[in-house]
Design an enzyme around this catalytic site. Structure first.
Site, PDB file in Angstrom:
ATOM      1  CB  CYS A   1      -0.948   0.003   1.198  1.00  0.00           C
ATOM      2  SG  CYS A   1      -2.143  -1.348   1.176  1.00  0.00           S
TER       3      CYS A   1
ATOM      4  CG  HIS B   1      -3.549   3.290   1.213  1.00  0.00           C
ATOM      5  ND1 HIS B   1      -3.778   2.825  -0.063  1.00  0.00           N
ATOM      6  CD2 HIS B   1      -3.765   2.236   2.049  1.00  0.00           C
ATOM      7  CE1 HIS B   1      -4.102   1.545   0.000  1.00  0.00           C
ATOM      8  NE2 HIS B   1      -4.109   1.163   1.260  1.00  0.00           N
TER       9      HIS B   1
ATOM     10  CG  ASN C   1      -6.726  -1.057  -0.183  1.00  0.00           C
ATOM     11  OD1 ASN C   1      -5.911  -0.581  -0.955  1.00  0.00           O
ATOM     12  ND2 ASN C   1      -6.386  -1.538   0.994  1.00  0.00           N
TER      13      ASN C   1
END
Length: 331
Positions: A113, A258, A288
């Protein structure tokens, strides 16, 4: 003094939209359950046969076009992903060939990530030292191929989607623009809080029928541990960036976090005393997308006309490893 700037940016998501109600057909969940816990309403899934490098090609073309250069002007390629086309060789090589490039160096970054944050800091170093002029940085993911579409895998599966985001990093002599600061961290003690076991090279052979039957092919997550550490580390990182760079929340036009969980970002903003409107989100539409989430959101923000030359922005993220960090940039 030479600084590195994002001279072009682009993104791409596959056309297939998968809603929360669609997932409820396969597992014990609901739109309300997913939105309450994550803020996610829908995500995109790549079609069968589509690699993460294929999604990356489209994002890269758009970034290069936005930079006003030709693809052959790219000197170096950095590819961040946790869903590589194959275990090896690196996916950067596949992407290089698909872009029609030959001879340029390529680097794969496997920081999940925070992959884009780490990649951007590497590109910054190359550009500021004069080694390369146009570094193409891309984050791309095809999560949908490795998700458990049963109630057993619900907590992970509902969060992730497919997509790509890319940026061209180039030199600039304007002292009022560019990447000003990067802060990057990791703590490997928590590697087993979010992981995928199938590539366990200590096993001989590393893959058996048992490893498939016992769900090693699907990612595992200790959600509470990830949530707690994400909030703590992101708050620390933002505060330290403020302190070391002598900036305050009022100086920042937007935070580009993020896109893992809406609640994480909201709590971070609250703890820092920052207006929620400064923390931008698009996870409700894409879920995500790991290494793609920050450049995807940055591209959408830019193309919506929300960014002006000289705006101070902060990109920040937390992910598996654990890894976390922030990039402070004047647009």
């Amino acid at each position: 003094m030479i600084r590195s700037v994002i001279s072009g940016i682009g993104s791409y998501v596959p056309p297939t939209v998968v809603t929360n109600d669609d997932l409820a057909q396969f597992m014990d969940t609901s739109d309300e359950w997913i939105q309450t816990r994550s803020g996610i309403k829908e995500r995109r899934y790549a079609e069968d046969g589509v690699f993460c490098s294929d999604l990356a090609v489209e994002a890269c073309k758009r970034a290069v076009d936005d930079a006003g250069i030709e693809m052959q002007d790219v000197d170096y390629l950095i590819f961040a992903t946790l869903s590589p086309d194959y275990h090896f060789p690196g996916t950067g090589c596949y992407l290089q060939a698909k872009l029609g490039l030959e001879g340029q160096g390529v680097l794969d970054v496997r920081n999940q990530c925070t992959g884009f944050l780490y990649s951007l800091s590497i590109a910054d170093a190359f550009v500021r030292t004069g080694q390369y002029k146009n570094v193409l940085v891309v984050g791309s993911e095809v999560h949908s191929s490795a998700l458990d579409f049963s109630t057993r895998g619900r907590d992970v599966t509902v969060l992730f989607g497919d997509g790509a985001g890319a940026a061209v990093v180039s030199p600039c002599e304007d002292p009022n623009r560019g990447l000003l600061y990067s802060e990057l961290h990791a703590d490997g003690k928590h590697a087993r809080a979010l992981y995928l076991d199938i590539w366990d090279m200590s096993r001989k052979p590393y893959m058996t029928h048992d490893s498939i039957d016992n769900t090693d092919i699907f990612p595992k997550m200790d959600g509470r541990t990830v949530f707690k550490h994400a909030v703590t580390r992101l708050v620390e990182t933002v505060e330290n960036t403020f302190k070391t760079q002598n900036v305050n929340p009022d100086d920042i036009k937007f935070f580009i976090p993020h896109q893992a969980n809406m609640r994480i970002n909201q709590i971070v903003a609250d703890k820092l005393g920052i207006d929620q409107e400064k923390f931008l989100h698009n996870m409700q539409n894409y879920g995500n997308t790991t290494a793609a989430s920050i450049p995807l959101l940055l591209d959408e923000t830019y193309r919506a006309g929300k960014l002006e030359r000289g705006d101070l922005i902060m990109m920040l993220g937390f992910g598996a490893g654990f890894t976390w960090g922030a990039n402070l940039m004047r647009w």
